[in-house]
Design a protein around this motif. Structure first.
Motif, PDB file in Angstrom:
ATOM      1  N   ILE A 327      23.155  -5.299   8.243  1.00  0.00           N
ATOM      2  CA  ILE A 327      23.525  -4.027   8.874  1.00  0.00           C
ATOM      3  C   ILE A 327      23.993  -3.014   7.842  1.00  0.00           C
ATOM      4  O   ILE A 327      24.239  -1.857   8.188  1.00  0.00           O
ATOM      5  CB  ILE A 327      24.597  -4.219   9.970  1.00  0.00           C
ATOM      6  CG1 ILE A 327      25.837  -4.936   9.426  1.00  0.00           C
ATOM      7  CG2 ILE A 327      24.007  -4.984  11.146  1.00  0.00           C
ATOM      8  CD1 ILE A 327      26.974  -5.043  10.438  1.00  0.00           C
ATOM      9  N   GLY A 328      24.102  -3.430   6.566  1.00  0.00           N
ATOM     10  CA  GLY A 328      24.351  -2.467   5.509  1.00  0.00           C
ATOM     11  C   GLY A 328      25.731  -2.571   4.890  1.00  0.00           C
ATOM     12  O   GLY A 328      26.394  -3.609   4.960  1.00  0.00           O
ATOM     13  N   ARG A 381      39.595  -2.835  15.725  1.00  0.00           N
ATOM     14  CA  ARG A 381      39.053  -4.185  15.845  1.00  0.00           C
ATOM     15  C   ARG A 381      37.799  -4.127  16.724  1.00  0.00           C
ATOM     16  O   ARG A 381      37.869  -3.855  17.918  1.00  0.00           O
ATOM     17  CB  ARG A 381      40.096  -5.122  16.456  1.00  0.00           C
ATOM     18  CG  ARG A 381      41.407  -5.129  15.677  1.00  0.00           C
ATOM     19  CD  ARG A 381      42.431  -6.066  16.276  1.00  0.00           C
ATOM     20  NE  ARG A 381      41.963  -7.459  16.175  1.00  0.00           N
ATOM     21  CZ  ARG A 381      42.730  -8.505  16.491  1.00  0.00           C
ATOM     22  NH1 ARG A 381      43.970  -8.314  16.935  1.00  0.00           N
ATOM     23  NH2 ARG A 381      42.255  -9.728  16.383  1.00  0.00           N
ATOM     24  N   THR A 382      36.657  -4.398  16.144  1.00  0.00           N
ATOM     25  CA  THR A 382      35.389  -4.211  16.851  1.00  0.00           C
ATOM     26  C   THR A 382      35.094  -5.310  17.855  1.00  0.00           C
ATOM     27  O   THR A 382      34.331  -5.099  18.798  1.00  0.00           O
ATOM     28  CB  THR A 382      34.217  -4.155  15.857  1.00  0.00           C
ATOM     29  OG1 THR A 382      34.074  -5.440  15.229  1.00  0.00           O
ATOM     30  CG2 THR A 382      34.433  -3.073  14.814  1.00  0.00           C
ATOM     31  N   GLY A 383      35.647  -6.508  17.640  1.00  0.00           N
ATOM     32  CA  GLY A 383      35.280  -7.625  18.495  1.00  0.00           C
ATOM     33  C   GLY A 383      33.947  -8.236  18.128  1.00  0.00           C
ATOM     34  O   GLY A 383      33.448  -9.115  18.825  1.00  0.00           O
ATOM     35  N   ASP A 384      33.361  -7.798  17.003  1.00  0.00           N
ATOM     36  CA  ASP A 384      32.080  -8.316  16.545  1.00  0.00           C
ATOM     37  C   ASP A 384      32.276  -9.189  15.313  1.00  0.00           C
ATOM     38  O   ASP A 384      33.138  -8.924  14.467  1.00  0.00           O
ATOM     39  CB  ASP A 384      31.113  -7.177  16.216  1.00  0.00           C
ATOM     40  CG  ASP A 384      30.625  -6.462  17.457  1.00  0.00           C
ATOM     41  OD1 ASP A 384      30.580  -7.098  18.527  1.00  0.00           O
ATOM     42  OD2 ASP A 384      30.304  -5.270  17.355  1.00  0.00           O
ATOM     43  N   LEU A 385      31.452 -10.221  15.215  1.00  0.00           N
ATOM     44  CA  LEU A 385      31.543 -11.176  14.124  1.00  0.00           C
ATOM     45  C   LEU A 385      30.455 -10.912  13.087  1.00  0.00           C
ATOM     46  O   LEU A 385      29.309 -10.642  13.428  1.00  0.00           O
ATOM     47  CB  LEU A 385      31.406 -12.604  14.660  1.00  0.00           C
ATOM     48  CG  LEU A 385      32.476 -13.043  15.657  1.00  0.00           C
ATOM     49  CD1 LEU A 385      32.121 -14.405  16.233  1.00  0.00           C
ATOM     50  CD2 LEU A 385      33.836 -13.080  14.989  1.00  0.00           C
ATOM     51  N   TRP A 395      26.499  -8.647   7.253  1.00  0.00           N
ATOM     52  CA  TRP A 395      25.476  -9.340   8.029  1.00  0.00           C
ATOM     53  C   TRP A 395      26.065  -9.689   9.399  1.00  0.00           C
ATOM     54  O   TRP A 395      27.003 -10.473   9.496  1.00  0.00           O
ATOM     55  CB  TRP A 395      25.021 -10.611   7.309  1.00  0.00           C
ATOM     56  CG  TRP A 395      24.445 -10.344   5.953  1.00  0.00           C
ATOM     57  CD1 TRP A 395      25.138 -10.123   4.803  1.00  0.00           C
ATOM     58  CD2 TRP A 395      23.060 -10.258   5.611  1.00  0.00           C
ATOM     59  NE1 TRP A 395      24.274  -9.893   3.752  1.00  0.00           N
ATOM     60  CE2 TRP A 395      22.983  -9.980   4.215  1.00  0.00           C
ATOM     61  CE3 TRP A 395      21.866 -10.403   6.343  1.00  0.00           C
ATOM     62  CZ2 TRP A 395      21.775  -9.832   3.543  1.00  0.00           C
ATOM     63  CZ3 TRP A 395      20.661 -10.259   5.670  1.00  0.00           C
ATOM     64  CH2 TRP A 395      20.620  -9.978   4.295  1.00  0.00           C
ATOM     65  N   PHE A 396      25.523  -9.084  10.443  1.00  0.00           N
ATOM     66  CA  PHE A 396      26.010  -9.312  11.807  1.00  0.00           C
ATOM     67  C   PHE A 396      25.675 -10.733  12.253  1.00  0.00           C
ATOM     68  O   PHE A 396      24.587 -11.235  11.987  1.00  0.00           O
ATOM     69  CB  PHE A 396      25.357  -8.307  12.757  1.00  0.00           C
ATOM     70  CG  PHE A 396      25.804  -8.435  14.185  1.00  0.00           C
ATOM     71  CD1 PHE A 396      26.949  -7.798  14.622  1.00  0.00           C
ATOM     72  CD2 PHE A 396      25.072  -9.181  15.088  1.00  0.00           C
ATOM     73  CE1 PHE A 396      27.361  -7.913  15.942  1.00  0.00           C
ATOM     74  CE2 PHE A 396      25.469  -9.303  16.404  1.00  0.00           C
ATOM     75  CZ  PHE A 396      26.624  -8.665  16.830  1.00  0.00           C
ATOM     76  N   LYS A 397      26.616 -11.368  12.954  1.00  0.00           N
ATOM     77  CA  LYS A 397      26.405 -12.738  13.400  1.00  0.00           C
ATOM     78  C   LYS A 397      26.448 -12.885  14.921  1.00  0.00           C
ATOM     79  O   LYS A 397      25.573 -13.515  15.511  1.00  0.00           O
ATOM     80  CB  LYS A 397      27.457 -13.663  12.769  1.00  0.00           C
ATOM     81  CG  LYS A 397      27.282 -13.828  11.262  1.00  0.00           C
ATOM     82  CD  LYS A 397      25.914 -14.424  10.941  1.00  0.00           C
ATOM     83  CE  LYS A 397      25.677 -14.554   9.453  1.00  0.00           C
ATOM     84  NZ  LYS A 397      24.322 -15.034   9.143  1.00  0.00           N
TER      85      LYS A 397
END
Length: 513
Positions: A327-328, A381-385, A395-397
């Motif tokens: 994702i950059g 806090r995005t809540g994304d891993l 790198w989005f998981k």
């Protein structure tokens, strides 16, 4: 920094005859747009009584009106509440009442929707604007006195947008973005895509989302570029515009990427004008990106959320092939980190993405409880891993939250589960997202019948009619004997998802919408 309407005023001084907006065969130059913003600001203030801090809601397809309202609101320090026209009337009514909007501006196609909203809750006064007859630019032509930028009173710190999103509870809440947030976001987007005044931008995604509004559209107007605006996306009109108008950039989500690739005109459309396509909003299937890359069009991933403008982490042209699927890097004006509990993650370690910068929301409208849950020492806090490698590439998981992203739209399981709870014949239910090649993810209802109940999948699906927007409805219903729970009685969603995938994969009892 001054209010962002000064972007347009400055371009009107330097290049008054440069095209700013192209819509439906008509063109507004930067000079035209600056004048229209002054008239709309005057109309809001003097005719409709809108004051500093007041909220104005907009319900309609993409049109110049929404952008004129945005910059006019910035000028007088008011707040725009863009409404997602795909929502059901009760959902739209909630956004209007929760925001305390004093005026709803809507297109003729949504007059019946507004009446249905008024049947749910008391609505403020409404104003009809028809893009077919020039919209607000025409209807405010006689507004006097015109509100000039110097007398408008808008400030960089003023809230400018309240965009409704939902959390894990499914309760819609309004993310507040200030004028400073939009300008910081624009600076990130310009850096990401190398946008200049000589560019042509094709906007086909809905501007009620920050993706359609702020990944390219407002950044293009910041630089003085030309924006071709479509009222809504269709693959045929988008491909035709790329062929005929020769845009340099456009934004597409997985569902629109897929629709274009599947269209008969895909292979024969000349895409050579496109310097890049930006995409995001979910974990984008690699095969969709590679289809554009094979046609010679770079695909840039952008990561963010409604609360981040959205441009926060992104790729740029020239990023190495080894970074395909990432994702950059953190944006030029945004800091990003990966946290595992209360500590910073090591390179390569998966944790939650947290963000900080001028593009980040100041909080949720009238929801201090949500603010407390969302921010940690000033970090969002995005809540994304994800993980970040040694080079600072993210790198989005997976999603820590349970939000389902289908065709670029957020779908919140709690909303669907509340509807399921009202359907007679169901004992318990959970909603999970399963992989869908076209939409990215699709919601699936996994349900347990009441003893002796003969309820069918078709009946379950019909239970959503009139309660939630069509795109939120489950695409499938899976019947099971019981939902898996842990020792504390909490439903184990990972196991529910596996149950749904197993049943759908085996083509057992299910109903596709």
């Amino acid at each position: 920094m001054t209010s962002i309407d000064h972007w347009i005023e400055a371009h009107a001084r330097f290049t008054p005859n440069r095209p700013a907006l192209v819509f439906g065969g008509a063109t507004l130059t930067y000079g035209d747009m600056a004048g229209a913003i002054g008239r709309v600001a005057a109309w809001l203030r003097h005719t409709r009584g809108v004051r500093h801090g007041d909220r104005v809601a907009y319900l309609g397809l993409n049109a110049p009106d929404q952008l004129l309202l945005l910059f006019a609101a910035a000028r007088i320090g008011a707040v725009l509440v863009p409404l997602n026209w795909r929502l059901a009337p009760p959902e739209l009514a909630h956004a209007v009442t929760d925001s305390g909007a004093s005026l709803v501006i809507h297109q003729p196609a949504f007059a019946a929707t507004f009446s249905q909203m008024a049947a749910v809750a008391a609505m403020p006064p409404a104003h009809l604007c028809d893009p077919a007859t020039g919209g607000l630019s025409t209807s405010t032509a006689d507004s006097l006195p015109v509100v000039a930028g110097a007398t408008g009173g808008g400030r960089a710190s003023d809230p400018l947008l309240i965009v409704y999103t939902s959390g894990t509870t499914g309760r819609p809440k309004g993310a507040v973005l200030t004028q400073k947030a939009l300008e910081t976001n624009a600076l990130n987007a310009v850096h990401m895509q190398e946008i200049t005044a000589t560019d042509t931008i094709l906007t086909v995604l809905p501007m009620f989302h920050v993706g359609g509004l702020n990944i390219q559209t407002t950044p293009a107007l910041y630089t003085g570029a030309r924006v071709i605006l479509h009222d809504r996306f269709t693959p045929a009109t988008t491909l035709a515009a790329i062929r005929d108008e020769r845009p340099d950039l456009t934004v597409l989500v997985p569902a629109t990427l897929s629709a274009m690739i599947a269209h008969p005109d895909w292979e024969r459309t000349d895409l050579s004008s496109l310097r890049a396509v930006a995409t995001g909003s979910s974990d984008v299937p690699h095969m969709l990106m590679r289809a554009f890359i094979r046609r010679g069009v770079p695909v840039l991933q952008v990561y963010g959320a409604t609360e981040t403008g959205p441009v926060a982490i992104y790729q740029r042209r020239g990023d190495s092939e080894e970074e395909f699927g990432a994702i950059g890097r953190a944006g030029l004006h945004t800091r990003a980190r990966i946290m595992v509990g209360d500590r910073r993650a090591e390179p390569g370690e998966i944790g939650e993405i947290e963000l900080r910068g001028g593009n980040i929301t100041t909080g949720y409208w009238n929801r201090p409880d949500a603010d407390a849950d969302t921010f940690r020492d000033g970090w969002f806090r995005t809540g994304d891993l994800a993980l970040a490698d040694e080079g600072g590439v993210f790198w989005f998981k997976d999603r820590l939250k349970n939000v389902i992203i289908s065709g670029g739209e957020n779908i919140y399981p709690a909303e669907l589960e509340r509807v399921l709870g009202e359907i007679e014949g169901l004992k318990e239910a959970a909603v999970v997202g399963v992989a869908d090649l076209r939409w990215g993810e699709s919601p699936v209802a996994v349900v347990v019948r009441e003893d002796q109940a003969l309820i069918s999948a078709e009946t379950v699906l019909k239970g959503f009619d009139g309660h939630l927007a069509r795109y939120k409805h489950p695409k499938s219903v899976v019947f099971v004997e019981a939902l898996p729970r842990n020792a504390l009685g909490k439903i184990q969603l990972d196991k529910v998802r596996k149950m749904a995938e197993d049943v759908l994969g085996n083509d057992s009892e299910k109903q596709r919408a």
